[in-house]
Design a protein around this motif. Structure first.
Motif, PDB file in Angstrom:
ATOM      1  N   GLN A 118       8.070  -8.205  -8.479  1.00  0.00           N
ATOM      2  CA  GLN A 118       7.172  -7.409  -8.078  1.00  0.00           C
ATOM      3  C   GLN A 118       6.884  -7.728  -6.641  1.00  0.00           C
ATOM      4  O   GLN A 118       6.316  -6.699  -6.026  1.00  0.00           O
ATOM      5  CB  GLN A 118       6.026  -8.007  -8.915  1.00  0.00           C
ATOM      6  CG  GLN A 118       5.095  -7.420  -9.564  1.00  0.00           C
ATOM      7  CD  GLN A 118       4.155  -7.757 -10.727  1.00  0.00           C
ATOM      8  OE1 GLN A 118       4.309  -9.141 -10.519  1.00  0.00           O
ATOM      9  NE2 GLN A 118       3.500  -7.026 -11.368  1.00  0.00           N
ATOM     10  N   SER A 119       7.155  -8.864  -5.887  1.00  0.00           N
ATOM     11  CA  SER A 119       6.654  -8.813  -4.510  1.00  0.00           C
ATOM     12  C   SER A 119       7.457  -8.068  -3.708  1.00  0.00           C
ATOM     13  O   SER A 119       6.885  -7.595  -2.548  1.00  0.00           O
ATOM     14  CB  SER A 119       7.470 -10.368  -4.218  1.00  0.00           C
ATOM     15  OG  SER A 119       8.603 -10.616  -4.290  1.00  0.00           O
ATOM     16  N   ALA A 120       8.691  -6.930  -4.153  1.00  0.00           N
ATOM     17  CA  ALA A 120       9.583  -6.236  -3.227  1.00  0.00           C
ATOM     18  C   ALA A 120       8.690  -4.929  -3.569  1.00  0.00           C
ATOM     19  O   ALA A 120       9.100  -3.979  -3.003  1.00  0.00           O
ATOM     20  CB  ALA A 120      10.920  -6.018  -3.764  1.00  0.00           C
ATOM     21  N   GLY A 121       7.938  -4.773  -4.602  1.00  0.00           N
ATOM     22  CA  GLY A 121       7.140  -3.515  -5.053  1.00  0.00           C
ATOM     23  C   GLY A 121       6.156  -3.276  -3.800  1.00  0.00           C
ATOM     24  O   GLY A 121       5.736  -4.107  -3.173  1.00  0.00           O
ATOM     25  N   GLU A 122       5.900  -1.808  -3.637  1.00  0.00           N
ATOM     26  CA  GLU A 122       4.654  -1.517  -2.593  1.00  0.00           C
ATOM     27  C   GLU A 122       3.561  -0.882  -3.322  1.00  0.00           C
ATOM     28  O   GLU A 122       3.768  -0.166  -4.480  1.00  0.00           O
ATOM     29  CB  GLU A 122       5.317  -0.571  -1.736  1.00  0.00           C
ATOM     30  CG  GLU A 122       6.506  -1.053  -0.826  1.00  0.00           C
ATOM     31  CD  GLU A 122       7.381  -0.099  -0.325  1.00  0.00           C
ATOM     32  OE1 GLU A 122       7.352   0.997  -0.846  1.00  0.00           O
ATOM     33  OE2 GLU A 122       8.471  -0.516   0.263  1.00  0.00           O
ATOM     34  N   SER A 123       2.438  -1.363  -2.784  1.00  0.00           N
ATOM     35  CA  SER A 123       1.390  -0.673  -3.567  1.00  0.00           C
ATOM     36  C   SER A 123       1.358   0.862  -3.111  1.00  0.00           C
ATOM     37  O   SER A 123       1.797   1.224  -1.950  1.00  0.00           O
ATOM     38  CB  SER A 123       0.064  -1.254  -3.056  1.00  0.00           C
ATOM     39  OG  SER A 123      -0.010  -1.221  -1.646  1.00  0.00           O
ATOM     40  N   PRO A 124       0.563   1.897  -3.688  1.00  0.00           N
ATOM     41  CA  PRO A 124       0.440   3.079  -3.216  1.00  0.00           C
ATOM     42  C   PRO A 124       0.058   3.262  -1.602  1.00  0.00           C
ATOM     43  O   PRO A 124       0.574   4.182  -0.944  1.00  0.00           O
ATOM     44  CB  PRO A 124      -0.535   3.706  -4.023  1.00  0.00           C
ATOM     45  CG  PRO A 124      -0.545   2.777  -5.493  1.00  0.00           C
ATOM     46  CD  PRO A 124      -0.086   1.618  -4.853  1.00  0.00           C
ATOM     47  N   ALA A 125      -0.828   2.349  -1.467  1.00  0.00           N
ATOM     48  CA  ALA A 125      -1.384   2.256   0.205  1.00  0.00           C
ATOM     49  C   ALA A 125      -0.061   1.962   0.932  1.00  0.00           C
ATOM     50  O   ALA A 125      -0.100   2.573   2.103  1.00  0.00           O
ATOM     51  CB  ALA A 125      -2.546   1.307   0.276  1.00  0.00           C
ATOM     52  N   GLN A 126       0.495   0.845   0.696  1.00  0.00           N
ATOM     53  CA  GLN A 126       1.615   0.594   1.602  1.00  0.00           C
ATOM     54  C   GLN A 126       2.416   1.403   1.637  1.00  0.00           C
ATOM     55  O   GLN A 126       3.310   1.936   2.792  1.00  0.00           O
ATOM     56  CB  GLN A 126       2.405  -0.734   1.106  1.00  0.00           C
ATOM     57  CG  GLN A 126       1.358  -1.986   1.246  1.00  0.00           C
ATOM     58  CD  GLN A 126       2.099  -3.079   0.216  1.00  0.00           C
ATOM     59  OE1 GLN A 126       2.713  -2.774  -0.786  1.00  0.00           O
ATOM     60  NE2 GLN A 126       2.133  -4.273   0.954  1.00  0.00           N
ATOM     61  N   HIS A 127       2.702   2.223   0.522  1.00  0.00           N
ATOM     62  CA  HIS A 127       3.718   3.310   0.500  1.00  0.00           C
ATOM     63  C   HIS A 127       3.186   4.628   1.416  1.00  0.00           C
ATOM     64  O   HIS A 127       4.246   4.970   2.198  1.00  0.00           O
ATOM     65  CB  HIS A 127       3.958   3.895  -0.968  1.00  0.00           C
ATOM     66  CG  HIS A 127       5.324   4.371  -1.107  1.00  0.00           C
ATOM     67  ND1 HIS A 127       6.416   3.890  -1.739  1.00  0.00           N
ATOM     68  CD2 HIS A 127       5.633   5.702  -1.045  1.00  0.00           C
ATOM     69  CE1 HIS A 127       7.405   4.355  -1.520  1.00  0.00           C
ATOM     70  NE2 HIS A 127       6.920   5.732  -1.577  1.00  0.00           N
ATOM     71  N   GLU A 128       2.205   4.933   1.226  1.00  0.00           N
ATOM     72  CA  GLU A 128       1.555   5.877   1.808  1.00  0.00           C
ATOM     73  C   GLU A 128       1.692   5.499   3.648  1.00  0.00           C
ATOM     74  O   GLU A 128       2.176   6.546   4.399  1.00  0.00           O
ATOM     75  CB  GLU A 128       0.135   6.170   1.925  1.00  0.00           C
ATOM     76  CG  GLU A 128      -0.125   6.914   0.691  1.00  0.00           C
ATOM     77  CD  GLU A 128       0.548   8.313   0.374  1.00  0.00           C
ATOM     78  OE1 GLU A 128       0.393   9.256   1.517  1.00  0.00           O
ATOM     79  OE2 GLU A 128       1.166   8.716  -0.440  1.00  0.00           O
ATOM     80  N   GLN A 129       1.485   4.416   3.828  1.00  0.00           N
ATOM     81  CA  GLN A 129       1.522   3.926   5.282  1.00  0.00           C
ATOM     82  C   GLN A 129       3.035   4.303   5.770  1.00  0.00           C
ATOM     83  O   GLN A 129       3.178   4.712   7.016  1.00  0.00           O
ATOM     84  CB  GLN A 129       1.109   2.607   5.501  1.00  0.00           C
ATOM     85  CG  GLN A 129       0.544   2.156   6.785  1.00  0.00           C
ATOM     86  CD  GLN A 129      -0.008   0.774   6.844  1.00  0.00           C
ATOM     87  OE1 GLN A 129      -0.087  -0.015   5.597  1.00  0.00           O
ATOM     88  NE2 GLN A 129      -0.865   0.556   7.877  1.00  0.00           N
ATOM     89  N   LEU A 130       4.031   3.619   4.978  1.00  0.00           N
ATOM     90  CA  LEU A 130       5.410   3.748   5.405  1.00  0.00           C
ATOM     91  C   LEU A 130       5.594   5.213   5.666  1.00  0.00           C
ATOM     92  O   LEU A 130       6.434   5.543   6.770  1.00  0.00           O
ATOM     93  CB  LEU A 130       6.203   3.304   4.440  1.00  0.00           C
ATOM     94  CG  LEU A 130       6.381   1.805   4.395  1.00  0.00           C
ATOM     95  CD1 LEU A 130       7.162   1.193   3.089  1.00  0.00           C
ATOM     96  CD2 LEU A 130       6.822   0.958   5.546  1.00  0.00           C
TER      97      LEU A 130
END
Lengths: 237, 222
Positions: free
Chosen positions: B73-85
Motif C-alpha cells: 500500500q505504501s507504494a500506491g499513490e493517492s489520486p492527488a499525488q498522482h495528479e501532481q506527478l
C-alpha cells in the motif's frame, strides 16, 4: 440474426459430420478407443488459442480506436475462450485417465500451462466485473488481454520447451502423424467449432452492448429513494 | 528532467517510504517466513521429503508472498499525488520503471532472507554450483516486480483489489516459476542453467516491453 442461426446450424451439422469420422477412425494400437477424443480435444484447444489471440487483437484495437464494439468483441471472445479451454482441459483429463492411468499429471507441461492460461482469463473476466466504469474496464482489460496472450505461445510450445508426458504437435507443416480418418475428423470439427465460435461471439457481443447501454441508462436515472426528503431536526426540538 | 532521473527519483521515493513504513520487510517478509514454518507442519514427519521439496517451497513462497511486496500500500499513490506527478510531467514509463526497480530491490532482500531460512528448515542437499542460484533469483525478482507493478496499476482503486490482484499475478508468474524450479534442478544434476535462464530473460524482456508500452494508457485509469 439469420446469419447467426445459419452459422449455428452449419456448426451443428459440421460437428455431427466430424463425430461420424471420429467413429470411423481405427482404434489406436496403444490408446484404444480413447484416441477418438482427439477429434474434440485438439479443435477445442485450438479454438481457445484463437479466442484468446483475438481477445488481445480486439483489445489493442480498442486502445487505438476507442470503439466500444471492439471491447465487447474482446470480452465475448475471452468468455468463449474460457469455455473452450475448460472443454480442452476436461477432454484432456479424460484422455489422460484412460491413456496414462491418471487424469492430472504434474509432469505434463501442456496440461499445467493450459490450466494456468485458464486462470489468467478467469482473472480477465473478474477484472472486467470489478471495474464499473465502461472506459476504464475496456482499457484495463485490453492491457491484461495483451499480457495474457503471452501465455498462448507458451502453452503451444510448452511440449517442446519442457520435458513432458504430453506428445508434441501432431500436425506440423511437414505433415500429420496420424491416420487420415483422424485428421479429417479433427479438421472438420475444427471448422465446425470455428463456426460455433463465430455464432457465440456475435450473440455475446450483442448481449454485452445491450447490457452496457442498460447500465448506462439506469445509472443516470434517479435512485428509488431520491424523492424522499429526510426530515431536518431543528436545534432545540 | 531525463527519463533516467525521473525513474531514480521515483525509486528513491519508494525506498524512502518503505524505510519509514517497513511494509515489505517488517510485515510481508515475516509473513513469508511464517509460511515456510507452516508448510513442514502440514506434512508428514519425513526429513528426506522436506529436503527434496525445500527448493520448490522457496520459489513458491517467493512468488506467492513476494507479490504482496509489489502491491504494498505504501507504494500506491493517492489520486492527488498522482495528479501532481502528471502535472509535473513525469513520464508514466519512468514512473513504472522506478517502481519496478524499487520492488526488485525489495524482492531481492526478501529472497536473501528466505534462502538461508529454507536451508535451515528444509536442509536441502548441498549443490556444487549453488552460485548459479543468484542470477535465477535476480531474474525471478525482476519478473515478479514487472508483473506485480503492472497488475498493481491495473487494479488501482478497484474495490476487490486485494483478492483480484493476486488472482491475476499468480498464473501470470508461472513462466518464471517453472524455469526457476528447472534451473535449480539443472544445478543439482550439473546440467547448467543456460536454457531456463535464457527463457526467463526472454519472459522478463517481453514483460518489460509490455509494461513500458502500456504505462501511458494505464496512467489514464488511475
Amino acid at each position: 440474426m439469420k446469419l447467426r442461426f445459419a452459422l449455428l446450424g452449419l456448426a451443428t451439422v459440421g460437428i455431427a459430420y466430424g463425430f461420424s469420422w471420429a467413429l470411423r477412425m481405427p482404434a489406436d494400437a496403444v490408446q484404444g478407443e480413447s484416441a477418438r477424443i482427439i477429434s474434440v480435444h485438439v479443435p477445442t484447444a485450438w479454438l481457445a488459442f484463437l479466442a484468446f489471440g483475438l481477445t488481445a487483437v480486439f483489445g489493442l484495437a480498442w486502445l487505438a480506436t476507442k470503439r466500444s464494439k471492439l471491447d465487447h468483441l474482446a470480452a465475448a471472445s475471452a468468455e468463449i475462450g474460457v469455455l473452450f479451454t475448460a472443454l480442452a482441459l476436461v477432454t484432456g483429463m479424460i484422455w489422460g485417465k484412460v491413456t496414462w492411468g491418471i487424469a492430472w499429471d504434474w509432469g505434463d507441461a501442456r496440461l499445467a500451462s493450459t490450466a494456468m492460461m485458464f486462470f489468467v482469463y478467469l482473472g480477465y473476466l473478474a477484472l472486467r466485473r470489478a471495474t464499473p466504469d465502461a472506459t476504464q474496464r475496456a482499457r484495463r482489460s485490453a492491457i491484461l488481454g495483451a499480457v495474457g496472450a503471452l501465455q498462448v505461445p507458451l502453452v503451444y510450445f510448452s511440449v517442446n520447451i519442457w520435458r513432458t508426458l504430453h506428445q508434441t504437435q501432431s500436425v506440423r507443416p511437414d505433415g500429420a502423424s496420424m491416420p487420415t480418418e483422424t485428421l479429417i475428423s479433427m479438421l472438420v470439427n475444427l471448422g465446425a467449432f470455428t463456426l460455433l465460435y463465430l455464432a457465440l461471439l456475435a450473440w455475446r457481443t450483442d448481449q454485452l452492448r445491450i447490457e452496457e447501454t442498460y447500465l448506462a441508462e439506469t445509472s443516470l436515472a434517479p435512485n428509488a429513494g431520491a424523492a424522499v426528503i429526510p426530515p431536518k431536526l431543528q436545534p432545540g426540538s | 528532467m531525463t527519463f533516467r532521473r525521473q525513474a531514480l527519483v521515483i525509486l528513491r521515493r519508494d525506498l524512502r517510504i518503505e524505510g519509514r513504513t517497513g511494509e515489505a520487510l517488517l510485515i510481508t517478509l515475516p509473513f513469508g517466513l511464517a509460511a515456510l514454518f507452516l508448510i513442514p507442519l502440514a506434512l508428514p514427519l519425513d526429513t528426506a521429503l522436506l529436503s527434496r521439496i525445500g527448493p520448490g517451497m522457496f520459489w513458491a513462497v517467493t512468488l506467492l508472498f513476494g507479490m504482496f511486496i509489489t502491491f504494498r500500500q505504501s507504494a500506491g499513490e493517492s489520486p492527488a499525488q498522482h495528479e501532481q506527478l502528471r502535472m509535473l510531467g513525469v513520464d508514466p514509463a519512468a514512473r513504472y520503471t522506478g517502481r519496478v526497480i524499487a520492488s526488485t530491490l525489495l524482492l531481492i532482500v526478501f529472497e536473501l532472507v528466505l534462502a538461508p531460512t529454507t536451508i535451515l528448515l528444509f536442509a536441502p542437499e548441498p549443490l556444487d554450483g549453488w552460485l548459479w542460484i543468484v542470477p535465477l533469483g535476480v531474474l525471478v525478482a525482476i519478473g515478479l516486480a514487472l508483473i506485480g507493478t503492472l497488475v498493481s496499476d491495473m487494479t488501482a482503486s478497484l474495490r476487490g483489489r486485494s483478492t483480484l490482484a493476486p488472482l491475476l499475478v499468480a498464473p501470470l508468474s508461472i513462466p518464471l516459476l517453472v524455469p526457476a524450479a528447472q534451473g535449480l534442478e539443472s544445478i543439482r544434476t550439473n546440467n547448467g542453467i543456460l536454457v531456463p535462464a535464457m527463457f526467463m530473460v526472454l519472459v522478463v524482456l517481453a514483460l518489460a516491453v509490455i509494461g513500458v508500452m502500456t504505462a501511458q494508457p494505464l496512467e489514464e485509469t488511475t
